[in-house]
Enzyme design. Structure first.
Site, PDB file in Angstrom:
ATOM      1  CG  ASN A  19      41.466  52.581  39.600  1.00 29.84           C
ATOM      2  OD1 ASN A  19      42.191  52.475  38.596  1.00 29.84           O
ATOM      3  ND2 ASN A  19      40.912  51.532  40.194  1.00 29.84           N
ATOM      4  CD1 TRP A  20      42.118  58.190  35.832  1.00 28.37           C
ATOM      5  CD2 TRP A  20      43.550  58.280  34.118  1.00 28.37           C
ATOM      6  NE1 TRP A  20      42.552  59.487  35.722  1.00 28.37           N
ATOM      7  CE2 TRP A  20      43.433  59.577  34.673  1.00 28.37           C
ATOM      8  CE3 TRP A  20      44.407  58.087  33.023  1.00 28.37           C
ATOM      9  CZ2 TRP A  20      44.140  60.672  34.171  1.00 28.37           C
ATOM     10  CZ3 TRP A  20      45.117  59.182  32.531  1.00 28.37           C
ATOM     11  CH2 TRP A  20      44.974  60.454  33.106  1.00 28.37           C
ATOM     12  CE  LYS A  21      37.656  51.037  38.515  1.00 26.15           C
ATOM     13  NZ  LYS A  21      36.410  50.419  38.910  1.00 26.15           N
ATOM     14  CG  HIS A  75      40.457  47.725  42.313  1.00 26.33           C
ATOM     15  ND1 HIS A  75      39.423  47.084  41.671  1.00 26.33           N
ATOM     16  CD2 HIS A  75      40.064  49.008  42.491  1.00 26.33           C
ATOM     17  CE1 HIS A  75      38.447  47.964  41.466  1.00 26.33           C
ATOM     18  NE2 HIS A  75      38.807  49.138  41.955  1.00 26.33           N
ATOM     19  CD  GLU A  77      37.383  46.979  38.592  1.00 24.79           C
ATOM     20  OE1 GLU A  77      38.396  47.512  38.101  1.00 24.79           O
ATOM     21  OE2 GLU A  77      36.315  47.597  38.792  1.00 24.79           O
ATOM     22  CD  GLU A 130      37.492  50.997  45.320  1.00 23.00           C
ATOM     23  OE1 GLU A 130      37.307  52.100  44.803  1.00 23.00           O
ATOM     24  OE2 GLU A 130      37.992  50.041  44.715  1.00 23.00           O
ATOM     25  N   GLY A 136      30.944  51.071  39.970  1.00 15.19           N
ATOM     26  CA  GLY A 136      30.438  51.231  38.606  1.00 15.19           C
ATOM     27  C   GLY A 136      28.946  50.970  38.446  1.00 15.19           C
ATOM     28  CB  SER A 138      28.689  54.594  42.569  1.00  9.69           C
ATOM     29  OG  SER A 138      28.610  53.462  41.721  1.00  9.69           O
ATOM     30  N   GLY A 188      36.515  55.941  40.291  1.00  9.19           N
ATOM     31  CA  GLY A 188      36.730  55.329  38.981  1.00  9.19           C
ATOM     32  C   GLY A 188      36.164  56.214  37.894  1.00  9.19           C
ATOM     33  N   GLY A 189      34.932  55.933  37.479  1.00 12.25           N
ATOM     34  CA  GLY A 189      34.309  56.609  36.338  1.00 12.25           C
ATOM     35  C   GLY A 189      34.420  58.125  36.372  1.00 12.25           C
TER      36      GLY A 189
END
Ligand code: 13P
Length: 252
Positions: A10-12, A98, A100, A168, A174, A214, A235-236
């Site tokens: 997930n590149w966000k 998600h 977010e 998640e 993150g 993470s 993500g990251g």
């Protein structure tokens, strides 16, 4: 029941044309060089990059997905994107619910359910995200929260083909913090039994459950070897070809 591992990125809200396309091609090249992989890979770029990433990946087994969709198929919804539009430009998956989106836009389970339903109805597979906040974890509410989210967000028509569930924990996203492996396995087992109540044991046993929060090349191997963890939503680390690939390579 064997479930093929899914490594999803997930590149966000990250990526411009020059680096996003290079990133996607970098992952595709890794898959090509590896020949056959024992796992599936999915990348979910921002809307702006979906078409160009899908074009760059044509011929690759790497799937492309979006990070959200609207509850309606079209209409007066300025700034929104529908599931059928995503399908039209090459997506086969869409992430819904998600944390977010849930926290930044107040999306509740009913809204997530509507998004999942319309996505499935146009032929998209969903990655339905659930997970507790830190406050909920601290008050030992994790199990109740994820059970309610499964009941409220997963369509009754969900199948192992059109639905993936991602656990998640919000506090792990993150932050570099993760639950213990035992905690992850316990929550995933609860999610699977809750899915069994809703969808029947066969479907529940076939649906892939991803862990997200993470995940990195260092912790992925252990997480991915847990019995009810069938992949990761990353993500990251999905923004770096070598890290994202190393997570896949760590699959048992
Ligand atoms: P991180 O891997 O950066 O913690 O993000 C997880 C996530 O939110 C994926 O959807």
């Amino acid at each position: 029941m064997s479930r093929r591992t899914l490594i999803a990125g997930n590149w966000k809200m990250n990526g411009m044309s020059f680096d996003g396309i290079a990133l996607a091609k970098g992952v595709a090249n890794k898959i090509k060089a590896a020949g056959d992989t024992s796992f599936d890979m999915l990348i979910c770029p921002p809307y702006t990059l979906i078409s160009s990433v899908a074009a760059a990946l044509s011929g690759s087994p790497l799937s492309v997905g979006a990070q959200d969709c609207h509850t309606e198929e079209n209409g007066p919804h300025t700034g929104d994107i529908s599931a059928s539009m995503l399908k039209d430009i090459g997506c086969s998956f869409v992430i819904v619910g998600h944390s977010e989106r849930r926290s930044n836009y107040g999306e509740n389970d009913a809204k997530v359910l509507s998004k999942a339903k319309i996505a499935n109805s146009v032929g998209l597979n969903t990655v339905i995200c659930i997970g507790e906040t830190e406050t909920e974890r601290d008050s030992s509410e994790t199990i109740n929260v994820v059970k309610a989210q499964i009941l409220g967000s997963v369509p009754d028509s969900a199948t192992a083909k059109n639905t993936v569930v991602a656990y998640e924990p919000v506090w792990a996203i993150g932050t570099g913090r993760t639950p213990t492996n035992d905690e992850v396995q316990k929550v995933h087992a609860v999610i699977r039994s809750q899915l069994a109540l809703k969808l029947g044991a066969d479907t529940a046993n076939s649906i892939r459950l991803l862990y997200g929060g993470s995940m990195n090349p260092e912790n992925a191997k252990e997480l991915l070897s847990l019995p009810d963890v069938d992949g990761g939503l990353i993500g990251g680390a999905s923004l770096r070809v070598n890290d994202f690939w190393a997570i896949g390579e760590g699959c048992p």
